[in-house]
Motif scaffolding. Structure first.
Motif, PDB file in Angstrom:
ATOM      1  N   LYS A   1     -11.214  -3.110   9.112  1.00 58.43           N
ATOM      2  CA  LYS A   1     -11.253  -3.074   7.650  1.00 58.43           C
ATOM      3  C   LYS A   1     -12.512  -2.362   7.149  1.00 58.43           C
ATOM      4  O   LYS A   1     -12.456  -1.583   6.215  1.00 58.43           O
ATOM      5  N   GLU A   2     -13.639  -2.647   7.778  1.00 55.23           N
ATOM      6  CA  GLU A   2     -14.892  -2.006   7.371  1.00 55.23           C
ATOM      7  C   GLU A   2     -14.923  -0.537   7.783  1.00 55.23           C
ATOM      8  O   GLU A   2     -15.274   0.334   6.993  1.00 55.23           O
TER       9      GLU A   2
ATOM     10  N   LYS B   1       0.827  -1.215   0.000  1.00 56.60           N
ATOM     11  CA  LYS B   1       0.000   0.000   0.000  1.00 56.60           C
ATOM     12  C   LYS B   1       0.861   1.264   0.000  1.00 56.60           C
ATOM     13  O   LYS B   1       0.626   2.209   0.757  1.00 56.60           O
TER      14      LYS B   1
ATOM     15  N   ASN C   1     -10.462  -7.492  13.394  1.00 49.90           N
ATOM     16  CA  ASN C   1      -9.877  -7.249  12.085  1.00 49.90           C
ATOM     17  C   ASN C   1     -10.942  -6.770  11.093  1.00 49.90           C
ATOM     18  O   ASN C   1     -10.736  -5.796  10.355  1.00 49.90           O
ATOM     19  N   SER C   2     -12.094  -7.439  11.077  1.00 51.65           N
ATOM     20  CA  SER C   2     -13.189  -7.040  10.179  1.00 51.65           C
ATOM     21  C   SER C   2     -13.686  -5.638  10.502  1.00 51.65           C
ATOM     22  O   SER C   2     -13.955  -4.844   9.596  1.00 51.65           O
TER      23      SER C   2
ATOM     24  N   LYS D   1     -11.934   1.279   5.947  1.00 53.93           N
ATOM     25  CA  LYS D   1     -11.800   0.943   4.522  1.00 53.93           C
ATOM     26  C   LYS D   1     -10.408   0.377   4.191  1.00 53.93           C
ATOM     27  O   LYS D   1      -9.807   0.711   3.188  1.00 53.93           O
ATOM     28  N   LEU D   2      -9.918  -0.485   5.067  1.00 55.14           N
ATOM     29  CA  LEU D   2      -8.624  -1.117   4.848  1.00 55.14           C
ATOM     30  C   LEU D   2      -8.825  -2.346   3.972  1.00 55.14           C
ATOM     31  O   LEU D   2      -9.861  -2.975   3.995  1.00 55.14           O
ATOM     32  N   GLN D   3      -7.786  -2.683   3.220  1.00 58.68           N
ATOM     33  CA  GLN D   3      -7.841  -3.860   2.361  1.00 58.68           C
ATOM     34  C   GLN D   3      -7.070  -4.993   2.998  1.00 58.68           C
ATOM     35  O   GLN D   3      -6.151  -4.772   3.782  1.00 58.68           O
ATOM     36  N   ASP D   4      -7.447  -6.214   2.636  1.00 59.78           N
ATOM     37  CA  ASP D   4      -6.703  -7.383   3.116  1.00 59.78           C
ATOM     38  C   ASP D   4      -5.302  -7.352   2.541  1.00 59.78           C
ATOM     39  O   ASP D   4      -5.081  -6.865   1.448  1.00 59.78           O
ATOM     40  N   ARG D   5      -4.366  -7.928   3.295  1.00 58.95           N
ATOM     41  CA  ARG D   5      -2.984  -8.043   2.810  1.00 58.95           C
ATOM     42  C   ARG D   5      -2.797  -9.358   2.136  1.00 58.95           C
ATOM     43  O   ARG D   5      -3.318 -10.324   2.359  1.00 58.95           O
TER      44      ARG D   5
END
Length: 151
Positions: free
Chosen positions: A143-144, A62, A139-140, A147-151
């Motif tokens: 991310k929600e 990122k 973690n969810s 607005k983070l993306q999975d690695r």
């Protein structure tokens, strides 16, 4: 703030800071004392087995390709990474780990493995499931919410 919320907040902040500090100390005092935490995570993103494009690695981390270029130049000078261009399209730059880079990758992987084994040591199977479920929910949420993306 309820006692549980206060305790959980303190634990999460402490754990996050402790992991960073432990990683820094392990690097500084170990075989990889010429690497920073950022550099070891760059090595981890490059991976062990196949050459990858700068764009792929930058996306995984990122960061911009320009920022990655600076990091890769340092890792090349230190002997952890090598760079090559594809003959068919000289614009495409591939990077891969050297033998020294693969050693760094394995040592860092072992550090994480040891950390996880110590975390779950002594837990019952049910406690492990509860820990995993709780961390997945956290973690969810991050991310929600952010607005983070999975690695």
């Amino acid at each position: 703030m309820s006692k549980s919320i206060h305790v959980l907040n303190e634990l999460l902040v402490d754990i996050f800071n402790d992991i960073l500090q432990i990683e820094q100390n392990a690097l500084r005092n170990g075989e990889l004392n010429d690497l920073s935490v950022t550099e070891i995570h760059t090595i981890e993103a490059i991976g062990m087995y196949e050459a990858r494009t700068m764009s792929e690695v930058a996306t995984d981390l990122k960061i911009t390709v320009g920022t990655l270029t600076t990091a890769i130049n340092k890792l090349i000078k230190k002997g952890y990474v090598e760079r090559k261009r594809i003959e068919e399209d000289r614009r495409v730059v591939l990077i891969q780990l050297t033998k020294r880079g693969k050693l760094a990758y394995r040592l860092h992987e072992k550090f994480h493995s040891d950390m996880i084994k110590a975390t779950i040591n002594g837990l019952s199977e049910e406690e492990e499931k509860t820990l995993i479920s709780s961390l997945e929910k956290l973690n969810s949420f991050f991310k929600e919410k952010y607005k983070l993306q999975d690695r």
